[in-house]
Design a protein around this motif. Sequence first.
Motif, PDB file in Angstrom:
ATOM      1  N   GLY A   1       5.180  37.332  26.979  1.00 36.35           N
ATOM      2  CA  GLY A   1       5.561  38.487  26.377  1.00 36.35           C
ATOM      3  C   GLY A   1       6.936  39.149  26.783  1.00 36.35           C
ATOM      4  N   ASP A   2       6.942  40.334  26.469  1.00 31.96           N
ATOM      5  CA  ASP A   2       8.162  41.393  26.582  1.00 31.96           C
ATOM      6  C   ASP A   2       7.774  42.077  28.044  1.00 31.96           C
TER       7      ASP A   2
ATOM      8  N   THR B   1       0.286  47.061  26.602  1.00 29.49           N
ATOM      9  CA  THR B   1      -0.405  46.225  25.842  1.00 29.49           C
ATOM     10  C   THR B   1      -0.123  44.819  26.228  1.00 29.49           C
ATOM     11  N   GLU B   2      -0.700  43.749  25.500  1.00 31.59           N
ATOM     12  CA  GLU B   2      -0.697  42.425  25.874  1.00 31.59           C
ATOM     13  C   GLU B   2       0.602  41.991  25.334  1.00 31.59           C
ATOM     14  N   ASP B   3       1.253  42.196  24.376  1.00 30.82           N
ATOM     15  CA  ASP B   3       2.489  41.670  24.108  1.00 30.82           C
ATOM     16  C   ASP B   3       3.760  42.545  24.912  1.00 30.82           C
ATOM     17  N   ARG B   4       3.380  43.578  25.572  1.00 30.49           N
ATOM     18  CA  ARG B   4       4.458  44.050  26.696  1.00 30.49           C
ATOM     19  C   ARG B   4       3.895  44.410  27.863  1.00 30.49           C
TER      20      ARG B   4
ATOM     21  N   ASN C   1      -3.437  44.096  31.317  1.00 28.60           N
ATOM     22  CA  ASN C   1      -1.964  43.756  31.216  1.00 28.60           C
ATOM     23  C   ASN C   1      -1.147  44.315  32.152  1.00 28.60           C
TER      24      ASN C   1
END
Length: 1411
Positions: free
Chosen positions: A151-152, A209-212, A242
């Motif tokens: 992720g980012d 979040t999971e993507d960041r 996260n």
Amino acid sequence: MIIEFIKSCIFKLRHTNIHETNVSWGRKGLSAKHNRSHQFYVERLCSHFQRTVTTSLNRLMQVRQAKGSYDLQRKEVSRLRVEEEIQRHVRFGKTLAQGYAFRQDFLMEVRCALEASSSSKKAVLILGESGSGKSTTLAKLAQLIPSWIPGDAKVLICFVGLTSDSRNVPLLLQTLCLQLANIYSLKTEISESLSELSSELCSLLGLVTEDRPLTLVLDGLDNLSEEHEAGLSWLSNTLLPNVFTVLSASTQSKCAHVLQSQVKVTVLSLPALNREDITSGLVSRLSSDFRQLTENQWSLLFESCLSSPSPLYLNLAYAETRKWSSFTPKESLNIPTDPNKLFVSILVSLEREHGPCLVRRTALLISLSRSGVTEEELLVLLGRDDHVIREMAVLHHQTLPVSEFSPVPYAFVARLLHGLKGYVTEMESDGTWVLGWTHAEFTCVVLQRYTTTEDSIKAVHADFADYFNGNVPNSQVFQPLAWIRKEKGRRCYEFNLRKLYCLPYHYIHSEQIIPLLTQCLFNYEFLLHKLWGLSICHVEEDLKAAVIPDKEILDVKVLGQVLCLSHSVLLKDPCQLASQLLGRLERIISQDKPVASGDPRRYSYLHDLLAQCKSSSLPVLVPSYTCLLPPGGLVHTLLSGHMSAVTALAHGRHYIVSCSSDGMLNLWSLDEQAGPVRCLPRAHGSAVDWAADSLTLCLDDSVLVLQMGHCLQVREVDSGKVLYVEKDSLDVPVVTTACDGRLLVVFYDGSHLVKVFDLVQSCLLLRCVNLALEFEPIHKDQSILVSRHSVKDYVLFAYRDGGEAAIFSAKVGVAPVTLKAQHPAASIQAVEISSQYLLLFCRYPYKRHNEIIHIELFSSTSFQYLRSILGCSQDYISQVTIAGGGSHIVAFCPAPHSATTEIIIWNLETEDHKHIARFPGLLAHGVCSDLRYCLGFCPGERFLRMWNLGSRINDQTLTYNVHKAHSDGTNEIVTMQRYPRYVVCLSTRPGTVRIWNVARTRFKGRPVQVEHGLFSSSDIALVRDLKLYILSDRATVNFTNTPTSVYQTLLVYDLLKKSYIKKQTGLFIVPCPRQDYQLLEGEILLGLSETRDHLILWDLDSGYIKGRIKTSYKETLLSSMDRDSQIISSKEKTGLVMPWDRRTETQTAKRRRQEREVKREKDEQQRLEKEKFNSIDQYLLSGDEQVVICSYFAHHLNVFSMISEEHLHTLEDRWSLLSLRTAAFTHTGGYLVVSNYSEAQHAPYLTLWDTQQGRVRKRLKNEPGVCCIAISNDACRVVFGIAGFNKLKVWEPFRRKHKTISGYGSLNLNWSSLLFITEGQSKAILLSEAVSIWDLDNGTMLSVFTPDSKILTIASHGPDNSTLLLGFSDMSTLISMTVSKQETDFPQTKSSTAHGKDLFGESSSSEDEED
């Protein structure tokens, strides 16, 4: 070589820095001494070089001009300081990561631990000995982690101890919160206290979040300073999904043990260096220095590094080898195998070279300083040591000047620091660069070697304190609190953070409590600069340190309470310190007098502190007496956890839940913790997160009900699953529960509909019925009152302001019982249920103009009336709740008229009634199920307030009853022109008048005379020259065809004689609103006619009409139109037809179009002519009572002469509706400035009218939203404010100048704001919730005073109107407010109020009481 060097310099220089000059070569070369042309050349070259270098330095060192008020400047400086701190840590981390060369396998071990921590929610704690390379390892990890985590990923890194701010826990959390806010693009203010920052960090981490994903890398937590509450409990808030956390600390430190016991961590020990690491490290250092060692030297160095395999020892040992040569004898080669012993050997060698006293003193100053010592401090404090002076005299034959703070020569210290190169580093601290040890371990070694007793340590701290205090005779030390520079009339402050931090620090560590109190805590200038340059949180820490366990200092306790009460104000604007202290303590200090001669006063330090406040270095508004909440009351604590404004709050069986405007839901536990337990999950599915208006916890805190407007949502607390949604219902749902939270009961405001849901069966609808009481609801909105508690399945409800309530059975769906109030005059304000009682809160009329609360108790089993409990006339109930297991009632009483809120309680058994807490602001909602935890919030605030009511529940001084005097405010302030030292105040209580002597300091807190019951609320009271004129006996008469209401009686009360001197009946004075009456010189009353079409002058001496001032229009409307309006008119008419239409237009069509235009013009003319017969909307009277101007809800204004009673001019503007609601008049009435909107140009204007000639003098275009205006006496300066902006604008119409003055951060200009110009035309005073004074000449905002309650009225007094008179809504005391005395900027003149006689017997023998 020289020619090549010159060519290379020319090649590198810019062409602007190369100048050619022809100079002849003399016998002695280039000699300015023997050749005048050479002298001229050299002088010209030096001058040009100086100008060029100075210009370049100024360009590089240019300081941005300070903009805005002092509070805005402080906020901007604080933001830049935090951003610089962040960048400094980032750069340091990159530098360390570049030199990482060891322990590659350990990095993979950390990676595995991080991957495992994502599921276990544990932090990774890296432990190692001091100097083992923890910082370098974490810097390398910060570079590698983004490639390890999918992720980012973002990484936040902080090296604790790199700067002084990083050792401060609140400042550390500030940097983390600011970085998180920037990552997620949140525009929010970051708090400054530790508890609030800890909660905000948790809330911000909840956005990850999971993507960041996010990684926190915190190095050296054992370096956190203990003086700033170096607790580590806030680290538990970082263990969220996260969020990856990597920490480091020394193995044997206290911090490491605390982390392992209080925080969930995975411990990794940093391994020692192996042979390969040591070999590669030594070889790389030798090759970079182009050195080689003999075999014996290499063997000794390598074996020593193996005995202590750490990077610190490797660097120290290698540094020692630099002193070796290839022919150094083997017996001279010696390296201690312990880092501490190695550092001691280095100190011993330096002692032999530079002298033991110099080395000892230097090492102690570096070790005992606060986060390092500057070179100047080092030089001066070395000269303070007698042993160093004698040593220098013996070794170096150096004699210092006779002064207690004479610095030693820099050359000696420079040689010593060169010898410590590699052990001492330069780092940033307190806004400057200081010298400190490269490793904290060196401090322990120095203290162990050079300090034998605690007294020796205290002596060094005392020397530091004397240095920063700078009050030693013959001292050359200059340590101001701030450096001041002036830019275009503005003062810009550069604070001496070293002194603000270090002076109290060293006083505390040298145990000099008395100097700490006198020089810091009760020194106004020091307090002001520390609040301003740092924060109120730092001052509160100093106050805690000043507490002596064996002896309580009352002054410290009171000052701490005052700072707590003023915390929110001083946090935003520290410059209000003087006004806040005086506004809260003036009465307490003025009453603190010895009982007998020789007795001590109760307060030892506060007297001097308040005296210093009145002579502040800053221009501040100084109140004459206490006008703010005094210390001693119950104060609240702040609970932070939301990043936006709180909108709703509710309590359940075990928890409290709150919601903010961004939809975030926080769950709070009823214990001592200051942060939320957790953030509730977002709603699942298509449901959105609401900014709820109300919340309800049900079913043992497992189900949450949210209501927003006409929408209703029911969701599970733990999972966020939505059970029921109701959108866009016709009426607003009002929610409560029954059967211990198992049944959800929903009433609908404005209708008779009630729904019952079974929460056990996933919100199944059980009942949907219509209920109706005997009487219909009175109100359309918020008409229904519902109890929050229930007994069995019974819920109590009533209509607001009705006279009955009913019990609703949720299981059956009917209302079996109706409860009627005990008197028809009852007005129900709230209902509630306890386990024993059904409670009706009824408001009844009480005495004259008052009301009182009765709590009528009914049995919860038999529903029979039992008894009533009385409140008092000062209860304004908004919301009630049951607390203490049903034994107490807690009511929240926000009072809009005073902008304050009170928390009151009743004991249902003893009927004891107490007003237990009062605070500024209007509480939006409050809950209290336990007296220890009473919570609420005010609109717009992003934190909760918590009170411990149980701590004051037995305080009998808080008891109220019906006999306690009702506090009243000041409704009107009237200055006496004939008696300038007296001011008459009309109270908010009808009939009460107070007279104040504003020239006597002895009477600043009490009036010289009070009169009660002089008139009623239906009368009109006017004051002039200590006489009260009362218009009474209002009745309807029939002397005309239409019955007319008039005042028939005039009463004149002489306040000086305390008696009525005149009663005149048979008058026919037309009733008007109070503001439409003006009492003029000669007992002339100015008012309006019954149809409001003209002005009437009544002669109060005879009782007859003296004259009528009517309009007499001599000109047509268009005759006074300005040329611009006519041009605009023609353009408007021609603009109705397009050019291509004109070309194809027939003659018949053209004639018809012209006829329509003529007709439209005639209709417009007739409409404007009809406006001349409108009634008067408002009028303004000039200060000299010579000119009056009237507005008519029309496009014109009329100017009248009060002397000739004639109509002078008509001010007309065809394209603008003219009103006096936003206008200002000069003292003589010669000019009028008014805000208007031009319909022709579609632009707002500020227009200056010449009322003597009836024409426009000047106009200012495009000024929308003007809400308040002031004008100077000669109309040379106009000041106005714009609604919604925190700025004032200054317009000089005759000089064509226009400038803007930035206001303070909390300024909220609105249509109720008042603006005055004082001191000629150099200052302006603004009342807009707070009172502020502005410097119009320099374009700056000088000072602000923020009150706790609402200011109802304001008046100016004294020479040049330089004194403000304030009337508050909740107190009868008249407060006079002046600017603090300043000899340079604000010279003080003797007030005109000091002249004249005392008329009410208040004279004293001492004339020095005059203000």
